[in-house]
Design a protein around this motif. Structure first.
Motif, short mmCIF file in Angstrom:
data_model
loop_
_atom_site.label_atom_id
_atom_site.label_comp_id
_atom_site.label_asym_id
_atom_site.label_seq_id
_atom_site.Cartn_x
_atom_site.Cartn_y
_atom_site.Cartn_z
N GLY A 90 0.79 -1.23 0.00
CA GLY A 90 0.00 0.00 0.00
C GLY A 90 0.82 1.27 0.00
O GLY A 90 0.27 2.37 -0.03
N GLY A 91 2.15 1.14 0.06
CA GLY A 91 3.00 2.33 0.05
C GLY A 91 3.46 2.76 1.42
O GLY A 91 2.97 2.28 2.45
N ARG A 92 4.41 3.66 1.45
CA ARG A 92 5.09 4.08 2.67
C ARG A 92 4.14 4.57 3.76
O ARG A 92 4.40 4.38 4.95
N LYS A 93 3.03 5.20 3.39
CA LYS A 93 2.14 5.78 4.38
C LYS A 93 0.95 4.89 4.73
O LYS A 93 0.05 5.32 5.45
N SER A 94 0.94 3.66 4.27
CA SER A 94 -0.19 2.78 4.54
C SER A 94 -0.17 2.30 5.99
O SER A 94 0.82 2.46 6.71
N ILE A 95 -1.26 1.68 6.41
CA ILE A 95 -1.37 1.19 7.79
C ILE A 95 -0.65 -0.13 8.01
O ILE A 95 -0.51 -0.57 9.15
N PHE A 96 -0.19 -0.75 6.93
CA PHE A 96 0.32 -2.11 7.04
C PHE A 96 1.77 -2.20 7.53
O PHE A 96 2.54 -1.24 7.44
N ALA A 97 2.10 -3.37 8.03
CA ALA A 97 3.48 -3.66 8.43
C ALA A 97 4.33 -3.82 7.19
O ALA A 97 3.83 -4.15 6.11
N GLY A 98 5.63 -3.57 7.31
CA GLY A 98 6.50 -3.68 6.16
C GLY A 98 7.96 -3.74 6.56
O GLY A 98 8.31 -3.97 7.73
N TYR A 99 8.81 -3.51 5.58
CA TYR A 99 10.25 -3.61 5.75
C TYR A 99 10.87 -2.22 5.82
O TYR A 99 10.36 -1.26 5.25
N TYR A 100 11.98 -2.13 6.52
CA TYR A 100 12.61 -0.83 6.70
C TYR A 100 14.12 -0.94 6.55
O TYR A 100 14.74 -1.91 7.01
N ILE A 101 14.71 0.07 5.91
CA ILE A 101 16.16 0.15 5.77
C ILE A 101 16.59 1.53 6.26
O ILE A 101 16.07 2.55 5.81
N HIS A 102 17.51 1.53 7.19
CA HIS A 102 18.00 2.78 7.80
C HIS A 102 19.49 2.89 7.55
O HIS A 102 20.27 2.02 7.95
N LEU A 103 19.88 3.95 6.85
CA LEU A 103 21.29 4.17 6.53
C LEU A 103 21.81 5.36 7.32
O LEU A 103 21.39 6.49 7.12
N GLU A 104 22.72 5.10 8.24
CA GLU A 104 23.31 6.14 9.07
C GLU A 104 24.66 5.63 9.58
O GLU A 104 24.69 4.61 10.29
N PRO A 105 25.75 6.25 9.20
CA PRO A 105 27.06 5.78 9.63
C PRO A 105 27.10 5.47 11.13
O PRO A 105 26.76 6.31 11.95
N GLY A 106 27.46 4.24 11.43
CA GLY A 106 27.56 3.81 12.82
C GLY A 106 26.25 3.33 13.43
O GLY A 106 26.25 2.74 14.51
N GLN A 107 25.13 3.54 12.73
CA GLN A 107 23.83 3.18 13.30
C GLN A 107 22.87 2.59 12.25
O GLN A 107 21.65 2.66 12.40
N SER A 108 23.40 2.01 11.20
CA SER A 108 22.55 1.47 10.14
C SER A 108 21.91 0.15 10.59
O SER A 108 22.47 -0.60 11.39
#
Length: 224
Positions: A90-108
């Motif tokens: 349903g897209g990033r703003k949907s109510i559903f559960a999904g997968y996430y990728i976080h890119l941040e040096p030292g905290q990815s």
């Protein structure tokens, strides 16, 4: 894999988080954003072969803006020091559960689940866990799941101190019913971000998380 220049940009941004610097380094930002977008699209295309609910998602629409909303924050830094993408049905703003990728040096990290759903959806997830606890426990306590994620995220503030109203105090699923978010995260070292195995590592993490995503979204289907 991601380019070392993408990590360098984020490191430099964290030290120079202001508009004049950002404007002067717009080209580096555009390159970093494109690099991250390309990686996200590869992940979507490959994992979409196993999870058809995300097959039609686009990396560009799954990514978060780098600009911060500072209206209600004491920290007035105009930009995030990270890049993130939420890939879900349903897209990033949907109510559903999904997968996430976080890119941040030292905290990815990579992972996913559902973060702070609204009361109606939260109740549905809790009811599903209560009704089908054996199934849920088998998913989150599976050897592969615990090897990659350890356990669901249970830091302070993400759960209630008591079992929510409507459930018995001695409910076998109490530790999961208390949660207000159901997410799992696997840390990614900086050295792992710029090697070819990054795609494989991400896909394995997503494949392992997929049964939990399906479980949660099954409970939310009636809320579409």
């Amino acid at each position: 894999m991601l380019q070392p220049s993408t990590l360098k940009f984020l490191k430099d941004l964290s030290k120079n988080n202001n508009k004049p610097w950002f404007d002067a380094h717009r080209k580096q930002y555009d390159d970093a954003k494109k690099d991250f977008e390309t990686f996200i699209q590869v992940v979507i295309d490959k994992h979409g072969l196993k999870d058809e609910t995300i097959r039609e998602q686009e990396a560009k629409k799954s990514m978060f803006r780098i600009n911060r909303d500072v209206r209600f924050s004491k920290d007035k830094s105009p930009y995030k020091n990270n890049m993130g993408a939420s890939i879900k049905r349903g897209g990033r703003k949907s109510i559903f559960a999904g997968y996430y990728i976080h890119l941040e040096p030292g905290q990815s990290f990579v992972g996913g689940g559902i973060w702070m759903p609204m009361p109606t959806e939260m109740k549905k997830v809790r009811q599903e866990i209560d009704y089908c606890y054996d199934e849920f426990k088998k998913i989150v306590q599976a050897k592969k799941f615990t090897t990659i994620y350890g356990d669901l995220y249970k830091e302070e503030g993400i759960g209630l101190s008591r079992v929510p109203q409507g459930f018995e105090k001695d409910n076998p699923a109490a530790e999961y019913l208390k949660l207000k978010s159901w997410i799992a995260m696997q840390s990614v070292k900086d050295t792992e971000l710029t090697v070819k195995d990054l795609v494989k590592k991400t896909l394995v993490a997503f494949e392992t998380l997929q049964p939990m995503i399906q479980f949660i979204n099954r409970s939310l289907d009636s809320a579409e």
